[in-house]
Design a protein around this motif. Structure first.
Motif, PDB file in Angstrom:
ATOM      1  N   ALA A 168       0.893  -1.142   0.048  1.00 54.43           N
ATOM      2  CA  ALA A 168      -0.131  -0.059  -0.005  1.00 54.43           C
ATOM      3  C   ALA A 168       0.984   1.328  -0.031  1.00 54.43           C
ATOM      4  CB  ALA A 168      -0.938  -0.151   1.256  1.00 54.43           C
ATOM      5  N   TYR A 169       1.879   1.246   0.635  1.00 51.70           N
ATOM      6  CA  TYR A 169       2.854   2.584   0.759  1.00 51.70           C
ATOM      7  C   TYR A 169       3.551   2.461  -0.548  1.00 51.70           C
ATOM      8  CZ  TYR A 169       6.523   5.490   2.251  1.00 51.70           C
ATOM      9  OH  TYR A 169       7.476   6.441   2.346  1.00 51.70           O
ATOM     10  N   TYR A 170       3.980   1.591  -1.108  1.00 49.73           N
ATOM     11  CA  TYR A 170       4.494   1.675  -2.442  1.00 49.73           C
ATOM     12  C   TYR A 170       3.394   1.992  -3.609  1.00 49.73           C
ATOM     13  CZ  TYR A 170       6.827   0.143  -6.925  1.00 49.73           C
ATOM     14  OH  TYR A 170       7.444   0.209  -7.898  1.00 49.73           O
ATOM     15  N   GLY A 171       2.287   1.629  -3.511  1.00 50.24           N
ATOM     16  CA  GLY A 171       1.249   2.009  -4.251  1.00 50.24           C
ATOM     17  C   GLY A 171       0.923   3.380  -4.062  1.00 50.24           C
ATOM     18  N   GLN A 172       1.003   4.052  -2.881  1.00 49.38           N
ATOM     19  CA  GLN A 172       0.702   5.446  -2.648  1.00 49.38           C
ATOM     20  C   GLN A 172       1.593   6.187  -3.175  1.00 49.38           C
ATOM     21  OE1 GLN A 172       0.795   6.449   1.309  1.00 49.38           O
ATOM     22  NE2 GLN A 172       0.133   8.529   1.126  1.00 49.38           N
ATOM     23  N   ALA A 173       2.902   5.777  -3.045  1.00 47.82           N
ATOM     24  CA  ALA A 173       4.236   6.635  -3.357  1.00 47.82           C
ATOM     25  C   ALA A 173       4.147   6.650  -4.947  1.00 47.82           C
ATOM     26  CB  ALA A 173       5.318   6.230  -3.071  1.00 47.82           C
ATOM     27  N   VAL A 174       3.761   5.726  -5.746  1.00 46.64           N
ATOM     28  CA  VAL A 174       3.660   5.576  -7.221  1.00 46.64           C
ATOM     29  C   VAL A 174       2.465   6.435  -7.796  1.00 46.64           C
ATOM     30  CG1 VAL A 174       3.187   4.093  -9.357  1.00 46.64           C
ATOM     31  CG2 VAL A 174       4.798   3.569  -7.522  1.00 46.64           C
ATOM     32  N   ALA A 175       1.395   6.186  -6.971  1.00 43.39           N
ATOM     33  CA  ALA A 175       0.232   7.046  -7.485  1.00 43.39           C
ATOM     34  C   ALA A 175       0.553   8.429  -7.094  1.00 43.39           C
ATOM     35  CB  ALA A 175      -1.058   6.585  -6.687  1.00 43.39           C
ATOM     36  N   SER A 176       1.082   8.913  -6.074  1.00 44.98           N
ATOM     37  CA  SER A 176       1.146  10.532  -5.639  1.00 44.98           C
ATOM     38  C   SER A 176       2.232  10.813  -6.847  1.00 44.98           C
ATOM     39  CB  SER A 176       1.824  10.400  -4.402  1.00 44.98           C
ATOM     40  OG  SER A 176       2.295  11.763  -4.165  1.00 44.98           O
ATOM     41  N   PHE A 177       3.388   9.974  -7.274  1.00 45.25           N
ATOM     42  CA  PHE A 177       4.272  10.481  -8.125  1.00 45.25           C
ATOM     43  C   PHE A 177       3.349  11.078  -9.518  1.00 45.25           C
ATOM     44  CE2 PHE A 177       6.965   9.581 -11.797  1.00 45.25           C
ATOM     45  CZ  PHE A 177       8.039  10.739 -11.481  1.00 45.25           C
ATOM     46  N   GLY A 178       2.488   9.978 -10.178  1.00 47.47           N
ATOM     47  CA  GLY A 178       2.034  10.021 -11.063  1.00 47.47           C
ATOM     48  C   GLY A 178       0.921  11.105 -11.236  1.00 47.47           C
ATOM     49  N   VAL A 179       0.300  11.468 -10.194  1.00 45.29           N
ATOM     50  CA  VAL A 179      -0.531  12.705 -10.012  1.00 45.29           C
ATOM     51  C   VAL A 179       0.113  13.931  -9.996  1.00 45.29           C
ATOM     52  CG1 VAL A 179      -2.257  13.758  -8.299  1.00 45.29           C
ATOM     53  CG2 VAL A 179      -2.356  11.380  -8.760  1.00 45.29           C
ATOM     54  N   ALA A 180       1.189  14.004  -9.389  1.00 51.57           N
ATOM     55  CA  ALA A 180       2.022  15.162  -9.348  1.00 51.57           C
ATOM     56  C   ALA A 180       2.737  15.511 -10.684  1.00 51.57           C
ATOM     57  CB  ALA A 180       3.234  15.095  -8.510  1.00 51.57           C
ATOM     58  N   ILE A 181       3.002  14.438 -11.451  1.00 44.87           N
ATOM     59  CA  ILE A 181       3.768  14.854 -12.656  1.00 44.87           C
ATOM     60  C   ILE A 181       2.482  15.276 -13.638  1.00 44.87           C
ATOM     61  CG2 ILE A 181       4.725  13.454 -14.716  1.00 44.87           C
ATOM     62  CD1 ILE A 181       6.739  14.332 -12.999  1.00 44.87           C
ATOM     63  N   ALA A 182       1.456  14.477 -13.683  1.00 47.24           N
ATOM     64  CA  ALA A 182       0.096  14.793 -14.583  1.00 47.24           C
ATOM     65  C   ALA A 182      -0.306  16.162 -14.262  1.00 47.24           C
ATOM     66  CB  ALA A 182      -1.096  13.652 -14.378  1.00 47.24           C
ATOM     67  N   ALA A 183      -0.416  16.478 -13.197  1.00 44.80           N
ATOM     68  CA  ALA A 183      -0.740  17.899 -12.642  1.00 44.80           C
ATOM     69  C   ALA A 183      -0.031  18.893 -13.311  1.00 44.80           C
ATOM     70  CB  ALA A 183      -1.019  18.028 -11.182  1.00 44.80           C
ATOM     71  N   VAL A 184       1.305  18.721 -13.327  1.00 40.75           N
ATOM     72  CA  VAL A 184       2.447  19.683 -13.679  1.00 40.75           C
ATOM     73  C   VAL A 184       2.202  19.632 -15.291  1.00 40.75           C
ATOM     74  CG1 VAL A 184       4.780  20.255 -13.989  1.00 40.75           C
ATOM     75  CG2 VAL A 184       3.940  19.532 -11.688  1.00 40.75           C
ATOM     76  N   ALA A 185       2.098  18.533 -15.991  1.00 40.17           N
ATOM     77  CA  ALA A 185       2.022  18.475 -17.214  1.00 40.17           C
ATOM     78  C   ALA A 185       0.804  19.177 -17.818  1.00 40.17           C
ATOM     79  CB  ALA A 185       1.993  16.951 -17.709  1.00 40.17           C
ATOM     80  N   LEU A 186      -0.401  18.982 -17.188  1.00 37.20           N
ATOM     81  CA  LEU A 186      -1.467  19.648 -17.551  1.00 37.20           C
ATOM     82  C   LEU A 186      -1.712  21.035 -17.073  1.00 37.20           C
ATOM     83  CD1 LEU A 186      -4.489  18.919 -18.368  1.00 37.20           C
ATOM     84  CD2 LEU A 186      -5.240  18.880 -16.060  1.00 37.20           C
ATOM     85  N   GLY A 187      -1.255  21.527 -16.206  1.00 39.41           N
ATOM     86  CA  GLY A 187      -0.837  22.997 -15.890  1.00 39.41           C
ATOM     87  C   GLY A 187      -0.009  23.446 -17.029  1.00 39.41           C
ATOM     88  N   ILE A 188       1.172  23.159 -17.338  1.00 39.45           N
ATOM     89  CA  ILE A 188       1.807  23.693 -18.356  1.00 39.45           C
ATOM     90  C   ILE A 188       1.361  23.528 -19.587  1.00 39.45           C
ATOM     91  CG2 ILE A 188       3.885  23.314 -19.677  1.00 39.45           C
ATOM     92  CD1 ILE A 188       5.630  22.173 -17.415  1.00 39.45           C
ATOM     93  N   TYR A 189       0.603  22.802 -20.055  1.00 38.12           N
ATOM     94  CA  TYR A 189      -0.040  22.545 -21.170  1.00 38.12           C
ATOM     95  C   TYR A 189      -1.314  23.707 -21.439  1.00 38.12           C
ATOM     96  CZ  TYR A 189      -2.926  20.508 -25.108  1.00 38.12           C
ATOM     97  OH  TYR A 189      -3.476  20.419 -26.392  1.00 38.12           O
ATOM     98  N   ASN A 190      -2.012  23.649 -20.504  1.00 33.39           N
ATOM     99  CA  ASN A 190      -2.889  24.905 -20.310  1.00 33.39           C
ATOM    100  C   ASN A 190      -2.434  26.022 -20.178  1.00 33.39           C
ATOM    101  OD1 ASN A 190      -5.178  22.994 -21.076  1.00 33.39           O
ATOM    102  ND2 ASN A 190      -5.238  22.345 -18.938  1.00 33.39           N
ATOM    103  N   MET A 191      -1.259  26.605 -19.766  1.00 37.40           N
ATOM    104  CA  MET A 191      -0.892  27.808 -19.419  1.00 37.40           C
ATOM    105  C   MET A 191      -0.856  28.522 -20.667  1.00 37.40           C
ATOM    106  SD  MET A 191       2.954  28.617 -17.591  1.00 37.40           S
ATOM    107  CE  MET A 191       3.766  27.744 -18.669  1.00 37.40           C
ATOM    108  N   ASP A 192      -1.372  29.870 -20.490  1.00 39.84           N
ATOM    109  CA  ASP A 192      -1.438  30.818 -21.371  1.00 39.84           C
ATOM    110  C   ASP A 192       0.141  31.600 -21.688  1.00 39.84           C
ATOM    111  OD1 ASP A 192      -2.582  32.637 -23.170  1.00 39.84           O
ATOM    112  OD2 ASP A 192      -3.098  34.177 -21.922  1.00 39.84           O
ATOM    113  N   ALA A 193       0.875  30.929 -22.467  1.00 38.48           N
ATOM    114  CA  ALA A 193       2.106  31.225 -22.756  1.00 38.48           C
ATOM    115  C   ALA A 193       2.593  30.763 -24.290  1.00 38.48           C
ATOM    116  CB  ALA A 193       3.169  30.652 -21.873  1.00 38.48           C
TER     117      ALA A 193
END
Length: 101
Positions: free
Chosen positions: A13-38
């Motif tokens: 469960a700890y390993y799964g949480q760490a992997v999921a957290s990493f995936g969510v963080a990378i996806a959030a940053v990628a989505l933010g960069i993609y939708n940025m007005d620049a």
């Protein structure tokens, strides 16, 4: 004095949480960069910066883990040497005669 340290292992469960957290963080940053007005080059620069930061973080974590493992191995070897010396020592054994010069 034969205390073998217990190897700590992470749960699934700890390993799964760490992997999921990493995936969510990378996806959030990628989505933010993609939708940025620049401009595209600004988004590309930020994307490359995030990738570089991610690989640097993994490398740093590996180096820290490797250094800790080396320290643990050296400690175990020193402990084994000390145990060997202590098991061979008998305080009640007759001492060999010393030579006077």
């Amino acid at each position: 004095m034969n205390e073998t340290p217990v190897k700590q292992q992470n749960t699934g469960a700890y390993y799964g949480q760490a992997v999921a957290s990493f995936g969510v963080a990378i996806a959030a940053v990628a989505l933010g960069i993609y939708n940025m007005d620049a401009d595209g080059w600004v988004r590309a620069f930020l994307g490359i910066a995030v990738l570089y930061l991610t690989t640097s973080a993994f490398t740093l974590a590996k180096v820290i883990r490797d250094r800790q493992e080396v320290t643990q191995i050296v400690t175990r070897v020193d402990q084994a040497r000390m145990e060997k010396i202590m098991t061979g020592y008998d305080p009640f054994a007759p001492k060999p005669p010393t030579r006077d010069r």
